[in-house]
Design a protein around this motif. Structure first.
Motif, PDB file in Angstrom:
ATOM      1  N   ALA A 179     -24.834 -30.443 -22.877  1.00 12.25           N
ATOM      2  CA  ALA A 179     -24.175 -30.148 -21.595  1.00 12.25           C
ATOM      3  C   ALA A 179     -23.736 -31.349 -20.963  1.00 12.25           C
ATOM      4  N   SER A 297     -16.669 -27.873 -18.387  1.00 17.48           N
ATOM      5  CA  SER A 297     -17.056 -26.374 -18.931  1.00 17.48           C
ATOM      6  C   SER A 297     -18.599 -26.299 -18.503  1.00 17.48           C
ATOM      7  N   ASP A 299     -20.097 -23.665 -19.012  1.00 15.81           N
ATOM      8  CA  ASP A 299     -20.964 -22.721 -19.719  1.00 15.81           C
ATOM      9  C   ASP A 299     -21.572 -22.920 -20.988  1.00 15.81           C
ATOM     10  N   GLU A 300     -21.663 -24.230 -21.287  1.00 15.28           N
ATOM     11  CA  GLU A 300     -22.316 -24.628 -22.588  1.00 15.28           C
ATOM     12  C   GLU A 300     -23.785 -24.800 -22.246  1.00 15.28           C
ATOM     13  N   HIS A 301     -24.586 -24.255 -22.949  1.00 14.60           N
ATOM     14  CA  HIS A 301     -26.028 -24.416 -23.040  1.00 14.60           C
ATOM     15  C   HIS A 301     -26.596 -24.712 -24.159  1.00 14.60           C
TER      16      HIS A 301
END
Lengths: 301, 274
Positions: A179, A297, A299-301
């Motif tokens: 992240a 971004s 939305d990275e997890h």
């Protein structure tokens, strides 16, 4: 309190909640069932540990902890933890650096393999080390000739603990470092920092809470591991008994107070772990939020 | 994100070092030991392997292990969903404590869990004495195994569900309600399908953990019904290495399969999370 249907269950939102809200009786029933479940499966077992430990008074409980064999077990548990946690921490940082900062073939497979020890039954773990280092294992005859004992001795216990706690730090760090991305490291490098300087002064400070979180989970498991250690230990009182193994032995000897006293000690440790964990989750969430607002971004997890 | 990472590929140092170290350590601690198990087992002929892996005692142990693990995981899926729902959606005194306590089984050594549960549910225990009055025995029966596995598995379902529940957009529920759906219909048709992947993930994680669980179960298990890890342990004590290995391989293969299932489920679930 959640007594009427008009009350909202979240604050800060001013819209009507009628369509997203359960009737009060449903709420009360569900909360009741949840409380009952938590009472039977979480709170009572915890209370029972202390209740049984102190069943014959404080002195008996504390006295049983100073038994020489129990002290030896405490030392062994501490030793196994102090060896396995640092080793797995270094590994976790290296693996997270590799997986979060680079693209390479087989990354998904590697990530899955790191998780592997989670899904292996502890007893199978123990068995695997017996097959390698036991007297009839692959290296058994060689070890025997050189008078090195791993199985039914301290090294085996340490090895089994390392295996069982292997993924904990890596698992915490990989999503966090993914992240965070690598913009900051790149900036440091462009400004002339060396790789190690970048790691110590840029990466490490930004992952410290996540790292600590992983270390705490890893420690809790290392202290409490039972199955894998049980197989390789040989159960020699005073020599290869860890605290959890000592509990089993005392329980088998019908020495309930002594068994529960150790259990109470470990339960206190577990509660401490929980407290630290909750506090760190707070800090880590902030770390993650910071990372996500600075990265493009989220939305990275 | 992916563009940032592929850029860093050229710039960031330490690829060789971290790759080498990760692979070496992984191989030494995990891969080579596990490979040794398969290698040793391959010394058995297929017929020998099958004979051990499908012996009556082994089959009986699979039945206990998978049966109890399945029942516990189903109960955990239901109760875990309820707990996650209550913790995320409702405000009541003690909510924070309940939320914190969910992780207690993760933090507590399994031996302690087994010890206290066996004592609690024994006919002389705080709970067991009341259950005994109505003729229910839990400790030292198969229900005891299930109780231990529920304890071990409950955090998996709750922790899988919580982030998903927190992410659900209330507008969707409002839309359903404004279109005339009852609260029950909204739950079964709108909320539940969104939660399903996470429930299944939590279920699989709890199930996988329950199958391999040993520490807590041996304290509360009855003498007659043994779980598969116990059988492996007895075989080892008898120095019956082939017997232990063959059954361990069966368990390992099933664990791998479950690990892959969980990975696929998580990937599927993450698609629903946006």
């Amino acid at each position: 309190m959640a007594g009427t249907t008009q009350k909202r269950w979240t604050s800060g939102q001013a819209k009507s909640r009628r369509g997203t809200e359960d009737p009060w009786y449903i709420r009360w029933i569900l909360i009741g069932v949840a409380a009952l479940f938590a009472g039977v499966f979480l709170i009572l077992p915890l209370a029972n540990v202390f209740g049984q430990a102190f069943a014959k008074g404080w002195q008996t409980a504390f006295g049983s902890l100073t038994d020489p064999d129990t002290i030896a077990a405490t030392k062994l548990t501490a030793l196994a933890t102090l060896i396995s946690v640092p080793l797995n921490t270094v590994f976790g940082v290296a693996a997270a650096w590799l997986i979060a900062k680079f693209e390479f073939r087989g990354k998904a497979v590697l990530t899955t393999l790191i998780d592997l020890p989670f899904s292996v039954s502890p007893v199978v773990t123990g068995l695997v080390y017996v097959l390698l280092f036991g007297l009839r294992g692959y290296f058994g005859p060689w070890l025997d000739r050189h008078d090195i004992q791993i199985i039914f001795a301290v090294p085996g216990i340490v090895l089994a603990t390392i295996f069982v706690t292997f993924p904990f730090v890596a698992r915490e760090l990989i999503p966090l470092m993914q992240a965070q991305g690598s913009d900051q490291e790149q900036a440091a490098l462009t400004l002339g920092a060396t790789g190690w300087q970048t790691f110590w002064h840029v990466t490490l400070p930004s992952i410290k809470w996540g790292l600590l979180y992983g270390v705490i989970l890893c420690t809790a498991r290392a202290v409490g591991e039972f199955g894998a250690v049980s197989v390789v230990s040989g159960h020699i009182t005073g020599i290869t008994d860890t605290l959890p193994l000592r509990i089993e032995k005392l329980d088998k000897e019908y020495n309930s107070v002594a068994a529960f006293s150790i259990a109470a000690l470990l339960a206190v440790l577990a509660l401490l772990t929980l407290g630290l964990k909750t506090w760190l989750e707070h800090r880590q969430q902030r770390e993650l939020d910071l990372a996500q607002t600075s990265s493009d971004s989220p939305d990275e997890h | 994100m992916s563009s940032a990472r592929s850029k860093s590929f050229q710039i960031l140092p330490g690829f060789g070092l971290s790759l080498g170290y990760t692979l070496t350590y992984l191989s030494l601690i995990v891969l080579i030991p596990l490979a040794a198990l398969f290698l040793r087992t391959s010394e058995l002929s297929w017929a020998q392997f099958l004979k051990i892996a499908t012996s009556d005692r082994a089959i009986a142990s699979y039945r206990v292990t998978f049966g109890c693990a399945f029942i516990a995981a189903v109960i955990n899926a239901v109760m875990g969903t309820l707990l996650a729902w209550v913790i995320v959606r409702y405000r009541f005194p003690g909510r924070k404590i309940l939320d914190g306590l969910i992780d207690f089984p993760f933090a507590l050594p399994t031996a302690v869990a087994g010890l206290t549960l066996a004592n609690l549910f024994a006919t002389t225990g705080w709970l067991g004495q009341w259950l005994d009055l109505v003729g229910i025995q839990v400790a030292y029966t198969q229900s005891g195994i299930v109780v231990a596995l529920i304890f071990i598995g409950i955090p998996f379902v709750v922790r899988s569900l919580q982030p998903v529940l927190e992410d659900i957009e209330l507008e969707v529920e409002e839309a359903a309600a404004s279109l005339g759906a009852s609260r029950f219909m909204t739950f079964t048709r709108v909320i539940f399908p969104t939660l399903l992947p996470a429930i299944l993930t939590g279920f699989s994680l709890a199930f996988a953990r329950a199958i391999g669980e040993y520490g807590s179960v041996i304290f509360i298990a009855p003498k007659r019904a043994e779980i598969t890890p116990m059988l492996i342990w007895y075989r080892l004590e008898e120095f019956d290495y082939p017997g232990a290995m063959a059954i361990a391989v069966v368990m390992l293969v099933i664990s791998f399969f479950l690990l892959i299932t969980v990975n696929l489920l998580e990937r599927w679930a993450s698609r629903f999370q946006r």
